[in-house]
Enzyme design. Structure first.
Site, PDB file in Angstrom:
ATOM      1  NE  ARG A  58       0.208  -1.318   0.251  1.00 37.86           N
ATOM      2  CZ  ARG A  58       1.186  -1.347   1.141  1.00 37.86           C
ATOM      3  NH1 ARG A  58       0.954  -1.042   2.396  1.00 37.86           N
ATOM      4  NH2 ARG A  58       2.412  -1.684   0.778  1.00 37.86           N
ATOM      5  CE  LYS A  92       6.987   0.366   6.486  1.00 38.60           C
ATOM      6  NZ  LYS A  92       6.109  -0.582   5.781  1.00 38.60           N
ATOM      7  N   GLY A 131       3.545   1.186  -0.230  1.00 32.95           N
ATOM      8  CA  GLY A 131       2.409   2.020   0.175  1.00 32.95           C
ATOM      9  C   GLY A 131       2.636   3.496  -0.136  1.00 32.95           C
ATOM     10  N   GLY A 164       8.295  -3.719   0.930  1.00 28.47           N
ATOM     11  CA  GLY A 164       9.338  -4.649   1.371  1.00 28.47           C
ATOM     12  C   GLY A 164       9.216  -5.985   0.642  1.00 28.47           C
TER      13      GLY A 164
END
Ligand code: 3PG
Length: 388
Positions: free
Chosen positions: A37, A197, A345, A368
Site C-alpha cells: 500500500r 474483519k 491489506g 472492504g
C-alpha cells in the site's frame, strides 16, 4: 463512472495539497511488514511534488480508540509508515502529531499527519473535525480507494468543506479497473473471502453471495459460518452476533465451508498443531488454518471458475505453520485461466509473501471497499467528489 473532479485537471502549483491515502499496513516489531500500500501511493505523491505543490498526507492505521492520544496507544502510530515512505521514495517525510489547529511547514518536506482515527469524531464524520481538516489545505485529494467505503471525517466530510476536492490517480485507477470487472464478469464467478474483519465482511457477503456462483470462506468468516451451522469451534476467532446473518447466507447453498482445519492450543508450540475434521473440534482448540482436504476442495471449486474474486487470508498466514491454506489458494488462483481479482491489506501481504502478483489479473489496494464496489454499492467518499 461518476463525473469526478480529477487532480490532473487542476493547477496546483504553490498550493497546499492534502491527500487522503490508505496507509493502513500490517506492522511487525515496529516496522512495515508489507509495503504494497505504501508503494501504491508513491506515484500520486511524486506527481503532486513535481507540480510544485506542498504535500500533506493523512491516513488511518488500524482501529485505535478515538479521543485517546497516540502517546497512549503507540502501536497505532504512523511513525513506521513515515520511515517507509522516506526510504522508498527518497522523500523527506515528517510525521506531525498535532495538526488540528494548524502546523508549520518547511520547504521540501512532506508532512504525514498522525493517525486520523485518534481524532474524536472521525468515524461519526463530525462536521467540526471535517472543517478543521479542510482548513489545512487549498486542495483536498481523495486517493484512498481502500477507505472510500467509510463516510468518515477524513474521507467524506473533509471533501464537503475543502476549497476544492478531487479524485487522485490511485482512486481513479481502482474505480476504472473494478467497474470494468463488475460489469458482465465471465461466469461462473467464484469469490473467496477470509480474514478477521468478520462483521464488516459478513454484511457485504449477504449481497455478494447472491451475485456469485460460489463462495469459499476462510479465517474468522469461516469460523462464524461453522458456528452458525452448529459446529463446536472452541476458542477460534468469530463474532457470535453475526451468526444470524451467517445462517441466512448458508441457506443459499453456495458456500464452500472447510471440512477439516488445522487447530492448536498454542501459536508458538508447533507440537500442539493437529489437523481435525470440523466435527471433532474441542473447546480448547483454536482454528488457525484450513486442513488438506479443505485445500483440495477449494482447488476443485476454483477449477471451473471463469472469474475469481479473492479477499482475505484463510488462516494465520504470517506464521509458516498456518500459512498453507492461503499459499495453496494463491497458487491455485495463479494457475487458473480465470480472470482474477484480489484485494485487501492482508491479501496484498499474502500475495507478496507467496511469490508476488504474477498470474493474478488485477490486484487492488482495497479490501472492504473492493468487495462493496463489486457488490454494486456506492462508495460515500467517492460520491462526495462528484462534480456539482
Ligand atoms: C482496509 O484495510 O480495508 C481499510 O484500510 C479500511 O480499514 P477498516 O476496515 O478498519 O475501516
Amino acid at each position: 463512472m461518476l463525473d469526478l473532479v480529477r487532480l490532473s485537471d487542476l493547477d496546483i502549483k504553490g498550493k497546499r495539497v492534502l491527500i487522503r491515502e490508505d496507509l493502513n499496513v500490517p506492522l511487525k516489531d515496529g516496522r512495515v511488514a508489507s509495503n504494497a500500500r505504501v508503494k501504491a501511493v508513491l506515484p500520486t505523491i511524486e506527481y503532486v511534488v513535481s507540480k510544485g505543490a506542498k504535500v500533506i498526507l493523512m491516513s488511518h492505521l488500524g482501529r485505535p480508540t478515538e479521543g485517546i492520544s497516540i502517546e497512549r496507544q503507540r502501536e497505532f502510530s504512523l511513525a513506521p509508515v513515515a520511515r517507509e515512505l522516506s526510504n522508498l521514495g527518497s522523500l523527506r517525510v515528517r510525521l506531525e502529531p498535532n495538526y488540528l489547529n494548524g502546523f508549520e511547514f518547511e520547504d521540501n518536506e512532506i508532512v504525514l499527519l498522525e493517525n486520523v482515527r485518534v481524532n474524536a469524531g472521525e468515524k461519526s464524520n463530525d462536521d467540526n473535525l471535517a472543517r478543521k481538516l479542510a482548513i489545512l489545505c487549498d486542495v483536498y485529494v481523495m486517493d484512498a480507494f481502500a477507505t472510500s467505503h467509510r463516510a468518515h471525517a477524513s474521507t467524506e466530510g473533509v471533501a464537503r468543506y475543502a476549497p476544492i476536492a478531487c479524485a487522485g490517480p490511485l482512486l481513479l485507477k481502482e474505480l476504472k479497473a473494478l467497474e470494468e470487472a463488475r460489469h458482465n464478469p465471465a461466469k461462473p464467478v467464484i469469490a473467496i473471502v477470509g480474514g478477521s474483519k468478520v462483521s464488516t465482511k459478513l454484511s457485504i457477503l449477504s449481497a455478494l453471495s447472491q451475485q456469485v456462483d460460489g463462495l469459499i470462506v476462510g479465517g474468522g468468516i469461516a469460523n462464524t459460518f461453522l458456528a452458525a451451522s452448529g459446529k463446536q469451534i472452541g476458542k477460534s476467532l468469530f463474532e457470535p452476533e453475526m451468526e444470524d446473518i451467517a445462517k441466512k447466507i448458508l441457506e443459499e447453498d453456495r458456500i464452500c465451508l472447510p471440512v477439516d482445519v488445522l487447530v492448536s492450543s498454542s501459536l508458538e508450540d508447533s507440537t500442539k498443531n493437529v489437523v481435525k475434521d470440523v466435527d471433532e473440534i474441542s473447546p480448547e482448540d483454536r482454528i488457525l488454518d484450513i486442513g488438506p482436504l479443505s485445500i483440495s476442495k477449494n482447488r476443485e471449486w476454483l477449477k471451473g471458475a471463469k472469474t475469481i474474486i479473492w479477499n482475505g487470508p484463510l488462516g494465520v498466514f504470517e506464521i509458516p505453520d498456518f500459512s498453507r491454506g492461503t499459499s495453496e489458494l494463491a497458487a491455485s488462483i495463479k494457475e487458473s485461466d480465470a480472470f482474477s481479482l484480489a484485494g485487501g491489506g492482508d491479501t496484498l501481504a499474502a500475495i507478496e509473501k507467496f511469490g508476488g502478483a504474477d498470474g493474478i489479473s488485477y490486484v487492488s489496494t482495497g479490501g472492504g471497499a473492493f468487495l462493496e464496489l463489486l457488490e454494486g454499492k456506492a462508495l460515500p467518499a467517492v460520491l462526495a467528489l462528484e462534480r456539482q
